[in-house]
Write an enzyme that holds these catalytic residues in place. Structure first.
Site, PDB file in Angstrom:
ATOM      1  N   ASP A  36      15.761  62.623  26.811  1.00  0.00           N
ATOM      2  CA  ASP A  36      15.252  61.333  26.359  1.00  0.00           C
ATOM      3  C   ASP A  36      14.248  61.502  25.213  1.00  0.00           C
ATOM      4  O   ASP A  36      13.238  62.199  25.371  1.00  0.00           O
ATOM      5  CB  ASP A  36      14.572  60.643  27.551  1.00  0.00           C
ATOM      6  N   ASP A  37      14.531  60.877  24.092  1.00  0.00           N
ATOM      7  CA  ASP A  37      13.608  60.878  22.939  1.00  0.00           C
ATOM      8  C   ASP A  37      13.315  62.281  22.407  1.00  0.00           C
ATOM      9  O   ASP A  37      12.237  62.538  21.878  1.00  0.00           O
ATOM     10  CB  ASP A  37      12.285  60.185  23.280  1.00  0.00           C
ATOM     11  N   CYS A  74      17.451  54.015  23.582  1.00  0.00           N
ATOM     12  CA  CYS A  74      18.019  54.365  24.896  1.00  0.00           C
ATOM     13  C   CYS A  74      19.219  53.546  25.348  1.00  0.00           C
ATOM     14  O   CYS A  74      20.302  54.078  25.544  1.00  0.00           O
ATOM     15  CB  CYS A  74      16.981  54.192  25.998  1.00  0.00           C
ATOM     16  N   LYS A 128      17.142  58.838  34.641  1.00  0.00           N
ATOM     17  CA  LYS A 128      16.900  57.478  34.147  1.00  0.00           C
ATOM     18  C   LYS A 128      18.203  56.697  33.971  1.00  0.00           C
ATOM     19  O   LYS A 128      19.152  57.191  33.382  1.00  0.00           O
ATOM     20  CB  LYS A 128      16.165  57.601  32.808  1.00  0.00           C
ATOM     21  N   HIS A 130      18.561  52.697  33.079  1.00  0.00           N
ATOM     22  CA  HIS A 130      18.313  51.846  31.907  1.00  0.00           C
ATOM     23  C   HIS A 130      19.554  51.107  31.400  1.00  0.00           C
ATOM     24  O   HIS A 130      19.704  50.852  30.201  1.00  0.00           O
ATOM     25  CB  HIS A 130      17.685  52.664  30.756  1.00  0.00           C
ATOM     26  N   HIS A 215      10.456  61.532  27.211  1.00  0.00           N
ATOM     27  CA  HIS A 215       9.963  60.189  26.912  1.00  0.00           C
ATOM     28  C   HIS A 215       8.475  60.109  27.250  1.00  0.00           C
ATOM     29  O   HIS A 215       8.024  60.775  28.180  1.00  0.00           O
ATOM     30  CB  HIS A 215      10.758  59.185  27.751  1.00  0.00           C
ATOM     31  N   ASN A 274      18.611  59.704  21.432  1.00  0.00           N
ATOM     32  CA  ASN A 274      18.274  59.172  20.097  1.00  0.00           C
ATOM     33  C   ASN A 274      17.295  60.169  19.505  1.00  0.00           C
ATOM     34  O   ASN A 274      16.976  61.179  20.130  1.00  0.00           O
ATOM     35  CB  ASN A 274      17.667  57.758  20.175  1.00  0.00           C
ATOM     36  N   LYS A 291      13.177  57.637  16.202  1.00  0.00           N
ATOM     37  CA  LYS A 291      13.674  56.662  17.173  1.00  0.00           C
ATOM     38  C   LYS A 291      13.457  55.222  16.684  1.00  0.00           C
ATOM     39  O   LYS A 291      12.435  54.924  16.078  1.00  0.00           O
ATOM     40  CB  LYS A 291      12.916  56.874  18.496  1.00  0.00           C
TER      41      LYS A 291
END
Ligand SMILES: *[C@@H]1O[C@H](CO)[C@@H](O)[C@H](O)[C@H]1NC(C)=O
Ligand SMILES: *[C@@H]1O[C@H](CO)[C@@H](O)[C@H](O)[C@H]1NC(C)=O
Ligand SMILES: *[C@@H]1O[C@H](CO)[C@@H](O)[C@H](O)[C@H]1NC(C)=O
Ligand SMILES: CC(=O)N[C@H]1CO[C@H](CO)[C@@H](O)[C@@H]1O
Length: 478
Positions: A36-37, A74, A128, A130, A215, A274, A291
């Site tokens: 994530d990120d 995301c 996660k 989402h 994240h 991302n 992002k």
């Protein structure tokens, strides 16, 4: 030989024979890791200052993907992974879902694990989600996963497991209240290892591992932060520690696969969802932006694949891949085929034997809502951005993460045309000097735009607030 009868979540009945504890499948186990990120410049194979020994080794033993694209945030990327459709065809093109939004990926889209279950896979998600939770039908175990351990929203406190005033941690349908004070990466990893060790049916495994790391909030046990004592900027130091914590976790997962005798028949896919978020110390240098931007820094993912079935390995592939392609690619690796009407195309031959990618163009995103109209496409070597491109729009060095990079100020709107082959860092806007190419690309973007479905972006509904749900983010209010 024993015969076991299983009820699948879909209600269908299948009989499989299995020897408990032994490998009973020629179908590959598939581990799909989504960080994530995580920025382009936040992995060891792009930046030697980042300590990711496990990932580096896997990347170098496998195929490093140099042009593997995702959406810029995301929810849209995860929509692409799970459905094989570009988010602007699903209604999920507009930013990341908010906790109180009565929203979810519409139920008529089939998720990847539903297809894999038809092929006999045991399907699990840890981390996660989402992709919606206001109705049970949007949640993982109603969308093809046999098990879910993780959180519904876009982020969570790594120790308290809360976000926006509510607890967000579940084991299947049950709220987990017993993990307060524990760093989530540890117990998520324990759960993954547990699933691997308890695969007694010898079924092929599909492990979807959307990591919480890296994240924000920036939180990590001290021993990981201490690995970067030389990094002056405290936030960057913690962030890099979070990257290394994830690396250790993935090491534990691969070790468990080896111990269980499953590793030699495993396809592992690693991708960011991302680009890195400069505001929270993610870094994409030398790429532009990050992002929530349409620049390469927001959309070109750090990614690789690894597995014994890859015939050509140890190189960097420059073939064009998009997030929508993972659905049909994974399905093909599992011996299935995707509905040809989806946006994704199988990249299995690209990955396994180094064939040219069947993809020559893709849509970065098309949206009408925020904060103005936007659209971006890639066709061959060319990229067009029209409208809102997102901030930051600069080239940020990892040693120059200052407050000036915050995503503030006016939206950056305009028209940009780049030749990414000559100019992968988007320094030279060709919009004025190549009017014919510009027109051609604009025509193409307009054609794509005609197929857009409106973004699903409902107003917040206070019915979802955790105070109505015993303090936890919970389904049942839409
Ligand atoms: C990895 O496994 C080791 C050995 O069991 C353990 O000490 C460590 O905490 C694990 N790391 C993570 C991130 O789960
Ligand atoms: C990876 O991409 C960069 C930027 O587009 C390019 O300069 C480089 O040659 C590519 N590497 C390989 C091995 O294709
Ligand atoms: C560091 O960031 C500042 C603020 O964005 C910028 O003006 C400066 O050029 C950057 N320095 C380098 C070496 O990139
Ligand atoms: C799920 C699965 O692959 N089951 C197989 C286990 O092995 C027997 C024969 O050895 C097959 O018939 C099953 O299909």
């Amino acid at each position: 030989m024993q015969w076991l009868v299983l009820f699948l979540a879909t209600g269908s009945l299948v009989a499989v024979s299995a020897q408990p504890g032994s490998e009973n499948t020629t179908l590959p186990h598939i581990i799909f890791i989504v960080a994530d990120d995580l920025g382009w410049n936040d992995v060891g194979w792009h930046n030697p200052d980042v300590k990711t020994p496990v990932l580096d080794q896997l990347a170098h033993e496998g195929v490093i993907l140099n042009q593997s694209y995702v959406n810029y945030v995301c929810t849209p990327s995860r929509t692409a992974f799970m459905t094989g459709y570009f988010p602007y065809h699903v209604g999920m093109q507009h930013m990341a879902m908010l906790p109180e939004q009565p929203s979810g990926v519409p139920s008529h889209f089939t998720f990847l694990p539903e297809k894999l279950k038809e092929l006999g896979y045991s399907t699990h998600v840890v981390g996660k989600w989402h992709l919606g939770f206001c109705n049970w039908n949007y949640t993982p175990t109603y969308r093809g996963f046999d098990s879910f351990y993780g959180f519904y929203n876009g982020q969570d406190d790594y120790y308290q497991h809360t976000v926006a005033g509510g607890l967000d941690l579940r084991d299947g349908k049950e709220v987990v209240k017993t993990r307060n004070g524990e760093y989530s990466t540890y117990f998520f990893t324990d759960r993954i290892v547990d699933i691997i060790e308890k695969n007694p049916l010898g079924l092929p495994l599909f492990l979807y591992l959307p990591f919480q790391n890296v994240h924000e909030p920036l939180q990590v046990p001290k021993r990981f932060e201490d690995m970067y004592a030389n990094v002056q900027n405290e936030n960057r130091r913690i962030f890099l520690g979070m990257v290394s914590a994830m690396d250790e976790a993935i090491g534990n997962v691969t070790m468990a696969m080896k111990k269980a005798g499953l590793w030699d028949n495993t396809l592992l896919i690693f991708t960011a969802d991302n680009g890195g978020w400069p505001l929270f110390s993610g870094n994409n240098f030398p790429l532009r932006g990050g992002k929530i931007t349409l620049w390469e820094g927001g959309t070109r993912a750090a990614a690789f694949v690894h597995g014994k079935m890859l015939q050509k390995t140890g190189y960097t592939s420059d073939e064009m891949i998009h997030a929508v392609d993972w659905f049909p690619t994974i399905l093909a690796a599992a011996g299935g085929t995707a509905d040809p009407s989806i946006d994704g195309v199988s990249q299995l031959d690209t990955l396994v034997s180094g064939q040219p990618s069947p993809r020559t163009e893709f849509v970065y995103n098309i949206d009408d809502v925020f904060p103005t109209k936007q659209g971006a496409i890639r066709v061959g070597d060319y990229k067009l951005i029209e409208g809102y491109a997102g901030k930051p729009d600069t080239w940020i060095r990892p040693d120059n993460l200052t407050d000036s990079h915050h995503d503030i100020g006016d939206p950056i709107t305009g028209t940009w045309l780049f030749n990414l082959k000559d100019d992968p860092t988007e320094h030279h806007n060709l919009a004025d000097t190549m009017p014919d190419k510009l027109k051609e690309m604009q025509g193409k973007l307009e054609d794509y735009r005609k197929t857009m479905v409106p973004a699903i972006w409902p107003k917040n509904d206070p019915k979802g607030n955790p105070r109505h749900w015993d303090g936890a983010w919970s389904p049942g209010w839409c």
